[in-house]
Design a protein around this motif. Sequence first.
Motif, PDB file in Angstrom:
ATOM      1  N   ALA A  16      21.716  45.861  45.032  1.00 41.40           N
ATOM      2  CA  ALA A  16      22.051  44.451  44.773  1.00 41.40           C
ATOM      3  C   ALA A  16      23.389  44.333  44.034  1.00 41.40           C
ATOM      4  N   ILE A  17      23.620  45.190  43.069  1.00 42.92           N
ATOM      5  CA  ILE A  17      24.887  45.160  42.318  1.00 42.92           C
ATOM      6  C   ILE A  17      26.056  45.531  43.226  1.00 42.92           C
ATOM      7  N   GLU A  19      26.262  45.063  46.519  1.00 42.81           N
ATOM      8  CA  GLU A  19      26.508  43.924  47.408  1.00 42.81           C
ATOM      9  C   GLU A  19      27.244  42.803  46.683  1.00 42.81           C
ATOM     10  N   TYR A  20      26.826  42.509  45.454  1.00 43.10           N
ATOM     11  CA  TYR A  20      27.492  41.481  44.653  1.00 43.10           C
ATOM     12  C   TYR A  20      28.958  41.852  44.438  1.00 43.10           C
ATOM     13  N   THR A  21      29.201  43.100  44.066  1.00 41.45           N
ATOM     14  CA  THR A  21      30.568  43.558  43.797  1.00 41.45           C
ATOM     15  C   THR A  21      31.437  43.471  45.044  1.00 41.45           C
ATOM     16  N   ASP A  23      31.014  41.447  47.662  1.00 44.98           N
ATOM     17  CA  ASP A  23      31.239  40.030  47.972  1.00 44.98           C
ATOM     18  C   ASP A  23      32.300  39.433  47.066  1.00 44.98           C
ATOM     19  N   VAL A  24      32.211  39.726  45.777  1.00 47.40           N
ATOM     20  CA  VAL A  24      33.181  39.192  44.816  1.00 47.40           C
ATOM     21  C   VAL A  24      34.568  39.763  45.085  1.00 47.40           C
ATOM     22  N   ASN A 124      29.673  32.489  40.906  1.00 43.93           N
ATOM     23  CA  ASN A 124      28.853  32.196  42.076  1.00 43.93           C
ATOM     24  C   ASN A 124      28.538  33.440  42.915  1.00 43.93           C
ATOM     25  N   GLY A 125      29.097  34.566  42.570  1.00 43.39           N
ATOM     26  CA  GLY A 125      28.787  35.795  43.292  1.00 43.39           C
ATOM     27  C   GLY A 125      29.476  35.922  44.633  1.00 43.39           C
ATOM     28  N   GLY A 126      30.652  35.358  44.739  1.00 46.03           N
ATOM     29  CA  GLY A 126      31.404  35.500  45.984  1.00 46.03           C
ATOM     30  C   GLY A 126      31.553  34.187  46.614  1.00 46.03           C
TER      31      GLY A 126
END
Length: 126
Positions: A16-17, A19-21, A23-24, A124-126
């Motif tokens: 999850a981290i 994917e967040y990274t 996207d951002v 907003n995470g991306g």
Amino acid sequence: MASIRIDQLAYELANAIREYTEDVTVSIEREVGTIADNVLAETERLAPKRKGKYAASFVKTDKSLSGHQRYVIWNKKYYRLVHLLEFGHAKRGGGRVQAYPHLGPAHDKYAPQMVRNIERIIRNGG
């Protein structure tokens, strides 16, 4: 909500981290490129236009390194004149030539907007 076994929890959190990274990172790179395009257009608009060649020769160059998105806006043909026109200069016989600020105001207009947009992207995470 999906159930996760306790031995899979660390893997799922890391996933999850990641994917967040990703996207951002993609969103920030896109934002920096957009702001660089805006600064370039504003610089061309504000640049002095006696014949139009000076204003038309500004370019955006990608100077990115791994993990660091960076663009440089510069004048490809008349790079020696930018400082003189931006800040003015002394005349040979005395006095000063008027300054025509164009690169600084373009940067000052869009830099705060870029900071706000990047903060929003991270929130907003991306």
